[in-house]
Design a protein around this motif. Structure first.
Motif, PDB file in Angstrom:
ATOM      1  N   GLY A  52      53.467  15.862  48.105  1.00 38.06           N
ATOM      2  CA  GLY A  52      54.646  15.963  48.947  1.00 38.06           C
ATOM      3  C   GLY A  52      55.937  15.676  48.214  1.00 38.06           C
ATOM      4  O   GLY A  52      57.029  15.750  48.781  1.00 38.06           O
ATOM      5  N   THR A  53      55.841  15.358  46.937  1.00 33.82           N
ATOM      6  CA  THR A  53      57.000  15.068  46.104  1.00 33.82           C
ATOM      7  C   THR A  53      56.631  15.331  44.642  1.00 33.82           C
ATOM      8  O   THR A  53      55.468  15.557  44.327  1.00 33.82           O
ATOM      9  N   LEU A  54      57.612  15.328  43.765  1.00 37.38           N
ATOM     10  CA  LEU A  54      57.361  15.555  42.350  1.00 37.38           C
ATOM     11  C   LEU A  54      56.893  14.258  41.700  1.00 37.38           C
ATOM     12  O   LEU A  54      57.617  13.256  41.715  1.00 37.38           O
ATOM     13  N   GLN A  55      55.695  14.287  41.138  1.00 38.46           N
ATOM     14  CA  GLN A  55      55.111  13.106  40.512  1.00 38.46           C
ATOM     15  C   GLN A  55      54.904  13.352  39.013  1.00 38.46           C
ATOM     16  O   GLN A  55      54.469  14.429  38.607  1.00 38.46           O
ATOM     17  N   TRP A  56      55.201  12.322  38.215  1.00 39.35           N
ATOM     18  CA  TRP A  56      55.102  12.441  36.761  1.00 39.35           C
ATOM     19  C   TRP A  56      53.712  12.847  36.306  1.00 39.35           C
ATOM     20  O   TRP A  56      53.568  13.590  35.338  1.00 39.35           O
ATOM     21  N   ARG A  57      52.683  12.375  36.992  1.00 44.24           N
ATOM     22  CA  ARG A  57      51.319  12.632  36.518  1.00 44.24           C
ATOM     23  C   ARG A  57      50.957  14.105  36.516  1.00 44.24           C
ATOM     24  O   ARG A  57      49.986  14.498  35.867  1.00 44.24           O
ATOM     25  N   HIS A  58      51.723  14.926  37.191  1.00 39.97           N
ATOM     26  CA  HIS A  58      51.475  16.372  37.162  1.00 39.97           C
ATOM     27  C   HIS A  58      52.324  17.079  36.110  1.00 39.97           C
ATOM     28  O   HIS A  58      52.220  18.301  35.968  1.00 39.97           O
TER      29      HIS A  58
END
Length: 448
Positions: A52-58
């Motif tokens: 649902g949001t931009l996450q560093w792990r991706h």
């Protein structure tokens, strides 16, 4: 002797070489930027779909990917003038797509694949930048093939399977307990090197004029029979239908290029059919793949489960796909390896599937173009053999997961999870870059 084109001994002028390098560099940068845009956009879409949001792990894997291929571009631009400007962007696109797909399907394997990509990019640069490497490979063809066969034989004694079950086709690296290597991947390249060197030296010897005697017929058929026997031994030994099919396909195409004789193609297809029949009768794993190819539906909940789920995934994708992170590709067992193409068809749709097909078609075209411009026979056969290997492997797995052909257990080059496959695929891409740059350097063609 048949060739993709007649050799041209004229050297390329320095002005034309500089102009080609500059134009090629601009095209290469543009293609790399397009690839980066696609990879980061896909990673962002995956993060939004799952979190649902931009996450560093991706984004850490695409970030590492971008750094590695930027380095590759800089090194090649400075040290390998005249190299093909399309090969590196194609490799970048396919590997980047594979990383995003792995993050979607099996994120626990992603750090390991990123590490393998770093090693593979280094190997690509070594294979492309070391000009003497081509001569070194040609000169010691028997040594390389022997090493490959010994490594393959060692799986009989020391072979393991990282998953804990199934065929033991991997070796555990002695210096790192969790790293596994598949010798059959290395053998693919070493066999191509051996055949390219052999045909460059003896291509005319195996040609047979019309009206030949029985002895000449025997001599004519002997190379084909020996290679068929080797592939049958491999099939019996490891029950690896995919590797045996790839080896034989490369051999038949190269012997056709060496002689221009279509009878080799016909004879090769007949022998391959005989091998398939023998494998079906003698081995359960081959029979299973053929039976589920013919009609998987009666056993859709057991033996045919994998291919049925693959067909459902492809159908669910439609034209535009379910959207990355919103489909159900993980219903397919081992989807991150053998069935990566089905996952792409479900979440990126028909457009994504066509994009993968177009990528491998472009790779095949550039490979054949490099082979056609080769100024030495060994380079011609090596580039053609590598191109056939890429194309045949991609065709076998894409046709397998869509039930156009029986499954053979090969991976989709650059895209599927697997360190051994990624490493050797990048080495082969590096050799294509090396040959393409050598074509632009000019020089004296090799007789033959």
């Amino acid at each position: 002797m048949s060739r993709l084109q007649s050799h041209n001994s004229a050297s390329v002028g320095p002005t034309r070489l500089l102009e080609t390098t500059v134009n090629g560099g601009k095209a290469e940068i543009a293609l790399l930027l397009i690839s980066a845009g696609f990879v980061f956009a896909s990673a962002a879409a995956l993060s939004l779909a799952l979190e649902g949001t931009l996450q560093w792990r991706h984004f850490y894997a695409p970030g590492a990917w971008a750094l590695l291929f930027a380095t590759c571009y800089i090194v090649l631009a400075r040290g390998l003038a005249g190299h093909d400007p399309v090969i590196l962007p194609l490799v970048a696109l396919l590997t980047g797509w594979g990383l995003v797909l792995l993050d979607r399907l099996a994120p626990n394997f992603l750090p390991r694949q990123v590490a393998w990509l770093g090693i593979s990019c280094g190997a690509l640069l070594l294979a492309s930048m070391l000009r003497p490497a081509l001569g070194f490979l040609q000169r010691y063809r028997y040594t390389w093939l022997t090493v490959g066969l010994l490594l393959l034989a060692s799986t009989l004694l020391f072979g393991v399977n990282p998953s804990g079950f199934g065929a033991t086709l991997w070796l555990k690296a002695p210096i790192a307990g969790r790293i596994y290597f598949q010798p059959s991947e290395l053998l693919k390249l070493l066999l191509v090197v051996f055949l390219a060197s052999y045909f460059a030296e003896r291509g005319r010897i195996i040609s047979m004029p019309a009206g030949s005697s029985a002895k000449r017929w025997i001599a004519y058929l002997a190379p084909l029979a020996v290679m068929w026997g080797f592939c049958m031994i491999l099939l019996v030994w490891q029950q690896d239908l995919g590797a045996a099919t790839l080896f034989f396909a490369v051999f038949v195409v190269l012997i056709y290029l060496a002689t221009g004789d279509r009878r080799y193609i016909v004879g090769g297809l007949l022998l391959l059919l005989v091998a398939a029949v023998i494998g079906y009768i003698a081995y359960d794993v081959v029979a299973l793949r053929v039976d589920t190819w013919i009609d998987p539906w009666p056993e859709a909940d057991s033996r045919g489960f994998q291919i049925v789920q693959s067909l459902y995934a492809v159908a669910a994708g439609g034209v535009f796909g379910q959207g990355i992170g919103t489909g159900f590709p993980t219903y397919i067992p081992v989807v991150h390896s053998d069935f990566a193409f089905a996952a792409i068809a479900e979440e990126w749709g028909f457009i994504g599937a066509i994009g993968i097909v177009a990528g491998f078609t472009a790779l095949a075209y550039r490979g054949l173009l490099i082979a056609g411009k080769a100024k030495e026979s060994f380079h011609l056969y090596l580039a053609a053999g590598i191109t056939v290997l890429f194309s045949a492997q991609a065709l076998l797995i894409m046709a397998g997961v869509t039930k156009l052909l029986p499954l053979t257990g090969v991976t989709l080059p650059f895209v599927s999870y697997g360190g051994s496959s990624l490493l050797l695929s990048c080495v082969m891409a590096g050799l294509l870059l090396n040959i393409s740059a050598d074509n632009k350097r000019g020089g004296r063609p090799q007789a033959g």
